[in-house]
Design a protein around this motif. Sequence first.
Motif, PDB file in Angstrom:
ATOM      1  N   VAL A  53     160.133 -55.925   5.750  1.00  0.00           N
ATOM      2  CA  VAL A  53     160.850 -56.975   6.476  1.00  0.00           C
ATOM      3  C   VAL A  53     161.162 -56.516   7.901  1.00  0.00           C
ATOM      4  O   VAL A  53     161.042 -57.285   8.859  1.00  0.00           O
ATOM      5  N   SER A  54     161.512 -55.254   8.069  1.00  0.00           N
ATOM      6  CA  SER A  54     161.839 -54.729   9.390  1.00  0.00           C
ATOM      7  C   SER A  54     160.605 -54.701  10.298  1.00  0.00           C
ATOM      8  O   SER A  54     160.683 -55.091  11.470  1.00  0.00           O
ATOM      9  N   VAL A  55     159.488 -54.266   9.775  1.00  0.00           N
ATOM     10  CA  VAL A  55     158.268 -54.225  10.586  1.00  0.00           C
ATOM     11  C   VAL A  55     157.814 -55.648  10.933  1.00  0.00           C
ATOM     12  O   VAL A  55     157.407 -55.929  12.067  1.00  0.00           O
ATOM     13  N   GLY A  56     157.908 -56.550   9.982  1.00  0.00           N
ATOM     14  CA  GLY A  56     157.546 -57.944  10.256  1.00  0.00           C
ATOM     15  C   GLY A  56     158.446 -58.583  11.299  1.00  0.00           C
ATOM     16  O   GLY A  56     157.980 -59.318  12.181  1.00  0.00           O
ATOM     17  N   THR A  57     159.735 -58.293  11.223  1.00  0.00           N
ATOM     18  CA  THR A  57     160.671 -58.830  12.209  1.00  0.00           C
ATOM     19  C   THR A  57     160.423 -58.215  13.583  1.00  0.00           C
ATOM     20  O   THR A  57     160.512 -58.906  14.603  1.00  0.00           O
ATOM     21  N   GLY A  58     160.092 -56.928  13.619  1.00  0.00           N
ATOM     22  CA  GLY A  58     159.759 -56.293  14.897  1.00  0.00           C
ATOM     23  C   GLY A  58     158.523 -56.884  15.529  1.00  0.00           C
ATOM     24  O   GLY A  58     158.488 -57.124  16.744  1.00  0.00           O
ATOM     25  N   ALA A  60     157.467 -59.934  15.045  1.00  0.00           N
ATOM     26  CA  ALA A  60     157.848 -61.275  15.505  1.00  0.00           C
ATOM     27  C   ALA A  60     158.634 -61.198  16.808  1.00  0.00           C
ATOM     28  O   ALA A  60     158.467 -62.050  17.689  1.00  0.00           O
ATOM     29  N   GLN A  61     159.469 -60.184  16.955  1.00  0.00           N
ATOM     30  CA  GLN A  61     160.231 -60.034  18.201  1.00  0.00           C
ATOM     31  C   GLN A  61     159.310 -59.732  19.373  1.00  0.00           C
ATOM     32  O   GLN A  61     159.516 -60.245  20.476  1.00  0.00           O
ATOM     33  N   ILE A  62     158.304 -58.903  19.150  1.00  0.00           N
ATOM     34  CA  ILE A  62     157.369 -58.600  20.230  1.00  0.00           C
ATOM     35  C   ILE A  62     156.586 -59.855  20.606  1.00  0.00           C
ATOM     36  O   ILE A  62     156.383 -60.146  21.786  1.00  0.00           O
ATOM     37  N   ALA A  63     156.162 -60.617  19.608  1.00  0.00           N
ATOM     38  CA  ALA A  63     155.439 -61.860  19.900  1.00  0.00           C
ATOM     39  C   ALA A  63     156.356 -62.876  20.574  1.00  0.00           C
ATOM     40  O   ALA A  63     155.922 -63.607  21.472  1.00  0.00           O
ATOM     41  N   GLY A  64     157.610 -62.937  20.170  1.00  0.00           N
ATOM     42  CA  GLY A  64     158.547 -63.898  20.745  1.00  0.00           C
ATOM     43  C   GLY A  64     159.160 -63.468  22.056  1.00  0.00           C
ATOM     44  O   GLY A  64     159.930 -64.215  22.658  1.00  0.00           O
ATOM     45  N   SER A  65     158.824 -62.266  22.517  1.00  0.00           N
ATOM     46  CA  SER A  65     159.405 -61.792  23.775  1.00  0.00           C
ATOM     47  C   SER A  65     158.754 -62.429  24.994  1.00  0.00           C
ATOM     48  O   SER A  65     159.214 -62.225  26.110  1.00  0.00           O
ATOM     49  N   CYS A  66     157.693 -63.164  24.789  1.00  0.00           N
ATOM     50  CA  CYS A  66     156.998 -63.858  25.879  1.00  0.00           C
ATOM     51  C   CYS A  66     157.116 -65.361  25.667  1.00  0.00           C
ATOM     52  O   CYS A  66     156.144 -66.014  25.285  1.00  0.00           O
ATOM     53  N   PRO A  67     158.287 -65.956  25.921  1.00  0.00           N
ATOM     54  CA  PRO A  67     158.440 -67.378  25.630  1.00  0.00           C
ATOM     55  C   PRO A  67     157.577 -68.274  26.493  1.00  0.00           C
ATOM     56  O   PRO A  67     157.269 -69.393  26.106  1.00  0.00           O
ATOM     57  N   TRP A  68     157.151 -67.806  27.653  1.00  0.00           N
ATOM     58  CA  TRP A  68     156.292 -68.621  28.502  1.00  0.00           C
ATOM     59  C   TRP A  68     154.872 -68.690  27.949  1.00  0.00           C
ATOM     60  O   TRP A  68     154.113 -69.568  28.319  1.00  0.00           O
ATOM     61  N   LEU A  69     154.511 -67.775  27.023  1.00  0.00           N
ATOM     62  CA  LEU A  69     153.186 -67.807  26.420  1.00  0.00           C
ATOM     63  C   LEU A  69     153.167 -68.523  25.072  1.00  0.00           C
ATOM     64  O   LEU A  69     152.223 -69.233  24.755  1.00  0.00           O
ATOM     65  N   ALA A  78     161.385 -66.242  15.994  1.00  0.00           N
ATOM     66  CA  ALA A  78     161.571 -64.790  16.094  1.00  0.00           C
ATOM     67  C   ALA A  78     163.050 -64.435  16.128  1.00  0.00           C
ATOM     68  O   ALA A  78     163.483 -63.471  15.482  1.00  0.00           O
ATOM     69  N   GLN A  79     163.845 -65.222  16.836  1.00  0.00           N
ATOM     70  CA  GLN A  79     165.284 -64.957  16.880  1.00  0.00           C
ATOM     71  C   GLN A  79     165.939 -65.234  15.538  1.00  0.00           C
ATOM     72  O   GLN A  79     166.851 -64.515  15.124  1.00  0.00           O
ATOM     73  N   ALA A  80     165.474 -66.258  14.839  1.00  0.00           N
ATOM     74  CA  ALA A  80     166.007 -66.547  13.506  1.00  0.00           C
ATOM     75  C   ALA A  80     165.622 -65.449  12.519  1.00  0.00           C
ATOM     76  O   ALA A  80     166.415 -65.096  11.630  1.00  0.00           O
ATOM     77  N   MET A  81     164.408 -64.895  12.656  1.00  0.00           N
ATOM     78  CA  MET A  81     164.009 -63.783  11.792  1.00  0.00           C
ATOM     79  C   MET A  81     164.883 -62.564  12.025  1.00  0.00           C
ATOM     80  O   MET A  81     165.210 -61.838  11.082  1.00  0.00           O
ATOM     81  N   PHE A  82     165.274 -62.331  13.274  1.00  0.00           N
ATOM     82  CA  PHE A  82     166.161 -61.197  13.552  1.00  0.00           C
ATOM     83  C   PHE A  82     167.522 -61.397  12.895  1.00  0.00           C
ATOM     84  O   PHE A  82     168.082 -60.469  12.311  1.00  0.00           O
ATOM     85  N   ALA A  83     168.055 -62.608  12.966  1.00  0.00           N
ATOM     86  CA  ALA A  83     169.339 -62.899  12.310  1.00  0.00           C
ATOM     87  C   ALA A  83     169.212 -62.736  10.795  1.00  0.00           C
ATOM     88  O   ALA A  83     170.103 -62.173  10.146  1.00  0.00           O
ATOM     89  N   ALA A  84     168.099 -63.193  10.233  1.00  0.00           N
ATOM     90  CA  ALA A  84     167.884 -63.035   8.795  1.00  0.00           C
ATOM     91  C   ALA A  84     167.722 -61.560   8.432  1.00  0.00           C
ATOM     92  O   ALA A  84     168.179 -61.127   7.365  1.00  0.00           O
TER      93      ALA A  84
END
Length: 99
Positions: A53-58, A60-69, A78-84
């Motif tokens: 779960v931690s690797v998957g959330t990480g 997702a965070q890397i993918a979600g760090s580029c909101p313009w893309l 990605a932010q909801a996965m971090f909260a979960a």
Amino acid sequence: MYAIRLDHPATVALIVSLYHGGAHLVALLLGMALIVIGLAMRRGPFGRSAAVVSVGTGAAQIAGSCPWLVGPVPTFAAQAMFAAWLIYLGACLRRTRLA
């Protein structure tokens, strides 16, 4: 503030770029930290599922760090996965009596 005038478009563009660049960097660092934490938790008391779960959330965070893309919906996911992830790790802590 400090007699800086924000009426020039280049000044406003610089301030906006610095803010969004900093937010992008923080999201990337958080994603990398989650992946490293997940790799460290593989053989820990939390179990293999917490590491996955931690690797998957990480990732997702890397993918979600580029909101313009990717757009707003994947960024929100990605932010909801971090909260979960925080809730899941708290449940793991409570279950293993490490807290």
